[in-house]
Design a protein around this motif. Structure first.
Motif, short mmCIF file in Angstrom:
data_model
loop_
_atom_site.label_atom_id
_atom_site.label_comp_id
_atom_site.label_asym_id
_atom_site.label_seq_id
_atom_site.Cartn_x
_atom_site.Cartn_y
_atom_site.Cartn_z
N PRO A 1 0.81 -1.22 0.00
CA PRO A 1 0.00 0.00 0.00
C PRO A 1 0.84 1.27 0.00
CG PRO A 1 -0.04 -1.05 2.15
CD PRO A 1 0.67 -1.98 1.24
N PHE A 2 2.11 1.21 0.41
CA PHE A 2 2.90 2.43 0.52
C PHE A 2 3.98 2.54 -0.56
CE2 PHE A 2 1.21 1.70 4.76
CZ PHE A 2 0.52 2.88 4.93
N ARG B 1 5.91 3.72 -3.63
CA ARG B 1 5.95 5.01 -4.31
C ARG B 1 6.11 4.81 -5.82
NH1 ARG B 1 6.88 8.82 -0.29
NH2 ARG B 1 7.43 10.41 -1.79
N VAL B 2 5.93 5.89 -6.54
CA VAL B 2 6.15 5.83 -7.99
C VAL B 2 7.63 5.50 -8.23
CG1 VAL B 2 6.21 7.18 -10.10
CG2 VAL B 2 4.32 7.47 -8.51
N LEU C 1 9.87 19.13 -10.15
CA LEU C 1 9.67 18.45 -8.86
C LEU C 1 10.11 19.35 -7.70
CD1 LEU C 1 10.74 14.72 -9.44
CD2 LEU C 1 8.47 15.74 -9.52
N LEU C 2 11.22 20.08 -7.92
CA LEU C 2 11.67 21.00 -6.86
C LEU C 2 10.63 22.09 -6.66
CD1 LEU C 2 15.45 21.46 -7.78
CD2 LEU C 2 14.52 20.21 -5.85
N ALA C 3 10.06 22.57 -7.77
CA ALA C 3 9.06 23.64 -7.66
C ALA C 3 7.84 23.19 -6.87
CB ALA C 3 8.64 24.10 -9.06
N ILE C 4 7.41 21.96 -7.07
CA ILE C 4 6.17 21.54 -6.40
C ILE C 4 6.42 21.05 -4.98
CG2 ILE C 4 5.07 20.97 -8.60
CD1 ILE C 4 5.37 18.04 -7.96
N GLY C 5 7.66 21.09 -4.54
CA GLY C 5 7.90 20.83 -3.12
C GLY C 5 8.83 19.68 -2.79
N TYR C 6 9.39 19.04 -3.80
CA TYR C 6 10.40 18.01 -3.50
C TYR C 6 11.70 18.70 -3.09
CZ TYR C 6 7.73 14.00 -5.13
OH TYR C 6 6.80 13.01 -5.24
N VAL D 1 10.50 25.53 0.73
CA VAL D 1 10.02 24.27 0.13
C VAL D 1 8.68 23.89 0.76
CG1 VAL D 1 10.46 21.78 -0.04
CG2 VAL D 1 12.30 23.40 -0.50
N ARG E 1 5.99 25.93 -0.73
CA ARG E 1 5.71 25.53 -2.12
C ARG E 1 4.76 24.34 -2.19
NH1 ARG E 1 11.33 26.62 -3.47
NH2 ARG E 1 11.90 24.43 -3.76
N ARG E 2 4.80 23.50 -1.15
CA ARG E 2 3.93 22.31 -1.18
C ARG E 2 2.44 22.69 -1.12
NH1 ARG E 2 7.31 17.80 2.35
NH2 ARG E 2 9.06 17.77 0.91
N ARG F 1 0.58 11.22 -9.55
CA ARG F 1 0.87 10.64 -8.23
C ARG F 1 2.13 11.23 -7.61
NH1 ARG F 1 1.34 4.48 -8.67
NH2 ARG F 1 2.38 4.78 -6.68
N MET F 2 3.09 11.64 -8.45
CA MET F 2 4.32 12.25 -7.92
C MET F 2 3.99 13.44 -7.02
SD MET F 2 7.07 10.63 -8.86
CE MET F 2 8.33 11.83 -8.42
N ALA F 3 2.98 14.22 -7.43
CA ALA F 3 2.60 15.38 -6.62
C ALA F 3 1.91 14.94 -5.33
CB ALA F 3 1.68 16.30 -7.42
N GLU G 1 2.37 12.19 -3.66
CA GLU G 1 3.26 11.51 -2.72
C GLU G 1 4.05 12.47 -1.84
OE1 GLU G 1 5.56 8.72 -4.98
OE2 GLU G 1 3.87 7.35 -5.18
N LEU G 2 3.97 13.74 -2.17
CA LEU G 2 4.60 14.72 -1.29
C LEU G 2 3.87 14.80 0.04
CD1 LEU G 2 5.21 17.68 -3.72
CD2 LEU G 2 6.93 16.68 -2.23
N SER H 1 1.49 8.91 1.48
CA SER H 1 2.20 7.79 0.87
C SER H 1 1.30 6.58 0.63
CB SER H 1 3.39 7.39 1.75
OG SER H 1 2.92 7.07 3.03
N ASN H 2 0.00 6.75 0.87
CA ASN H 2 -0.90 5.61 0.66
C ASN H 2 -1.18 5.44 -0.82
OD1 ASN H 2 -3.55 4.21 0.28
ND2 ASN H 2 -3.31 3.99 2.49
#
Lengths: 386, 367
Positions: free
Chosen positions: A2-3, A5-6, A300-305, B86, B89-90, B112-114, B116-117, B120-121
């Motif tokens: 269930p956990f 990740r992509v 990805l950095l922009a959206i918060g990674y 950061v 930004r989330r 899904r990448m967005a 998972e920030l 995590s389910n």
């Protein structure tokens, strides 16, 4: 799961199949290169100590000036007999080795090829190799020897038991065989009794049988007394004779080849070059991978990674490359090792330890590349996306 | 988390920004002041190099604030570390001119990448990502990689990625530039829906005139400064009110917009007096929301003579005649009015003879 990740790292790696194949070919080449260099390096050492490993002894006596097994320097059998006087010494067995004067006549061509001849007293337990020990009765036949089936067949041919040929211009009966193989000095071996040996190489006979020159003395002691007996022998014997434990003797031989000949250094350097080539190839793959996705990483950095998240992606890619490249490289190396061994008759052994060591090198290689390539991630600037 | 929330989605005060230092220092933004309410759809325009992109990146927490105050969703960005930026930004959705999707991932995985920030389910994320893609009309393309999608479809995936976490602020850079007409329509409807239903503030940099009619506010920048900041929806609404009045009915749209631009919003509690009979007239009023009673004292105490409601106006006679108020106006319930001060009112009249004549005509009609 269930956990889960992509799987971004995996997806990036396998997305372009052609690129993946080229990348894997690069890593595989680097791994195989390291394996081969390690193979040559170990073949050198394994080959040179192959005979020594077959000796059944706790302690070994040699002339102090015999700095390698390949260098002909003998000592008097009297010193070996002196060792027998020590309380804890159970046996003292002489070994005779001849390389210079020994010439094997090839049955088919009639050519005379140098061969190493090793001799022992048939009553002694001189070898750990049970195949040799089991054939002592056959070796009692005059002018007989066991033939090394692992030696270079293209030089010596494939004699069968019962064949009669010549050794140094005298008839020789092949009464059996054993497996030892070639090394960097010798292409093949014969094992015979000391009596036959002295018949073939009369110059080794002296007037006094007690002071017969021998090449190696094998000493067996009571369990647990090895170090004590070694110290006592070293004290009692003349300085011209040196005492080793069996392990020390083998290490000594290896050290000679590693430190005193260019061959060891060359193969060691080859391994380092294989590693460096691998780092460069893997770096190019990862750098190109990051460059092609730089805007996506910036997004990805922009959206918060965080950058550390992206670093993890690259490290994972390096790990996958290492594992896939290692598997492919190992498979290629197995084939190459087999071919090398068949052609050179030098032992190319892939032990579990060596495979594990090579995997560690491959991992290290890819991780170093990843650490170098990761700097490119810092050029991913989310502000530049607008 | 916001350190406090004053209600604004965005509040910028005295913002300056430069690139470089010393002799090569180049100031890009000069004293920017801007307040955006939740749910507003703001369109920012201006020529290239005017600073709008720099402003957008500052709002998006993609750069450090150098000077001034910048509050995003109630959180002051000035002085925040990179790690704290950061975090900010989330809570923001980003839509770029190019889709920037990972070619190696499917549409679903990209969205899904967005997710998972924050979560995590996997099952929950999958469901939410599917919903977001269905919302942008890509139900049949969920498992496709970008290579298998058209330009418009890719941009819609990128929009789904920006929207899937239901951010309270969305920053978009030319979101419709690469879209065909159908995709543009879907995207615009989505934006409209988000702004109204979710109270999402949407800040769009664009030159696409097709989407100007969506804007609640149009901000125009020039040479690092805000040249105009027009709350368009309100302006149109007020202009509609103004045109109900015979005095304004003949004004051209730009003249109406000029008058509307000078109006100030004021609020009065129920029962409070807006103007009092006999006082000097200083403002013109238009009711934006609520009702008010008109009371006149002709010797026998206040007598209600009329009730005013949304769109009605009052207070103009005292301004035109320069005389005291002729009636008292009392808020019946909470009252919201637009006011135009006396000077602006007179300037507007003086600017056009026809305008003045029309108002006088009204005045005489009322008398």
């Amino acid at each position: 799961m269930p956990f889960r990740r992509v799987p971004l790292a995996w997806a990036n790696l396998v997305h372009n199949k052609v690129k993946l194949a080229a990348s894997l070919a690069g890593i595989t080449f680097a791994v195989a290169l390291m394996f081969m260099e390690m193979g040559f390096y170990n073949a050198l050492l394994d080959g040179m100590v192959g005979l020594l490993r077959k000796f059944d002894a706790d302690l070994i006596l040699t002339s102090r000036t015999r700095y390698t097994i390949g260098f002909k320097e003998s000592f008097s059998r009297r010193h070996l007999n002196e060792a027998l006087q020590f309380q804890d010494v159970l046996a003292a067995n002489p070994i005779y080795i001849e390389t210079r004067m020994a010439r094997w006549r090839v049955l088919d061509s009639g050519l005379q090829i140098p061969v190493r001849v090793v001799a022992f007293r048939l009553a002694d337990e001189a070898f750990t190799d049970q195949e040799i020990q089991a054939q002592t009765a056959a070796l009692q036949v005059p002018n007989s020897a066991l033939f090394d089936r692992s030696g270079k067949a293209r030089f010596y041919g494939r004699p069968r038991i019962g064949d009669v040929t010549e050794l140094s211009d005298r008839r020789l009966h092949v009464v059996g065989e054993f497996g030892l193989g070639a090394d960097f000095l010798n292409d093949g071996n014969l094992v015979m009794s000391d009596r036959n040996f002295l018949n073939y190489f009369a110059d080794r006979r002296g007037a006094d049988p007690e002071s017969l020159p021998i090449d190696i003395g094998l000493i067996k002691v009571r369990p647990g007394t090895t170090d004590r007996v070694k110290a006592s022998l070293a004290k009692a014997l003349p300085p011209s004779v040196e005492v080793f434990t069996k392990d020390q003797f083998i290490d000594n031989e290896k050290q000679f080849w590693l430190l005193n000949t260019p061959v060891g250094f060359v193969f060691w350097l080859g391994m380092v070059f294989g590693f460096v080539v691998g780092v460069v190839i893997c770096y190019q793959i990862l750098f190109s991978e990051i460059s092609s996705y730089i805007r996506e990483y910036a997004t990805l950095l922009a959206i918060g990674y965080r950058r550390v998240d992206l670093v993890q992606v690259v490290l994972l890619e390096a790990l996958y490359l290492a594992v896939m490249g290692f598997v492919a490289g190992t498979a290629v190396s197995f084939v190459c090792y087999a071919m090398n061994q068949k052609f050179t008759c030098i032992p190319f052994n892939l032990s579990t330890f060596r495979v594990t060591l090579m995997f560690a090198f491959t991992l290290l290689m890819c991780l170093i590349s990843a650490c170098l390539a990761i700097r490119k991630l810092w050029s991913a600037a989310p502000a530049d996306l607008f | 988390m916001p350190d406090d929330n004053n209600g604004e989605a965005l509040k910028i005060t005295g913002l300056n920004h430069s690139f470089g230092t010393g002799e090569i220092r180049n100031q890009i933004l000069f004293g920017i002041d801007l307040t955006i309410e939740p749910g507003e759809l703001v369109i920012m325009t201006g020529p290239s190099g005017c600073g709008k992109t720099t402003l957008l990146t500052l709002i998006g927490s993609l750069r450090q604030v150098q000077e001034g105050s910048l509050r995003v969703l109630g959180r002051e960005l000035a002085g925040l570390s990179d790690a704290e930026l950061v975090e900010v930004r989330r809570n923001i959705g980003f839509i770029f001119q190019t889709h920037n999707l990972f070619e190696s991932l499917t549409a679903l995985q990209n969205v899904r990448m967005a997710l998972e920030l924050k979560d995590s389910n996997r099952a929950r994320n999958r469901q939410r990502a599917e919903e977001a893609l269905i919302q942008v009309g890509l139900k049949e393309r969920i498992g496709y990689k970008p290579k298998g999608l058209s330009g418009g479809q890719r941009q819609r995936v990128a929009i789904a990625r920006a929207l899937v976490n239901k951010p309270k602020l969305i920053l978009a850079d030319e979101p419709t530039a690469a879209l065909d007409a159908r995709s543009t329509e879907i995207v615009l409807n989505l934006m409209r829906q988000l702004a109204k239903q979710e109270k999402t503030t949407i800040f769009v940099v664009t030159h696409d005139v097709k989407i100007l009619n969506l804007a609640d506010r149009i901000v125009t920048m020039a040479e690092g400064r805000i040249k105009s900041n027009t709350p368009t929806t309100e302006t149109i609404r007020v202009c509609m009110f103004l045109t109900k009045c015979p005095a304004f009915s003949s004004l051209k749209p730009e003249e109406l917009a000029n008058v509307a631009g000078k109006l100030v919003l004021e609020r009065f509690a129920a029962g409070s007096t807006v103007i009092r009979q006999g006082n000097e007239g200083d403002k013109f009023y238009i009711i934006n929301q609520g009702t008010a009673d008109v009371l006149r004292d002709e010797g026998g105490g206040n007598r209600k003579i009329a009730t005013l409601q949304e769109g009605d106006f009052f207070g103009e006679i005292a301004l035109l005649e320069d005389k005291p108020r002729s009636a008292t106006i009392v808020a019946v319930d909470d009252l919201e009015v637009y006011t135009l001060d006396k000077k602006s009112f007179r300037d507007a009249i003086d600017s056009t003879a026809s305008f003045k004549e029309q108002l006088l005509k009204v005045f005489y009609q009322r008398r």
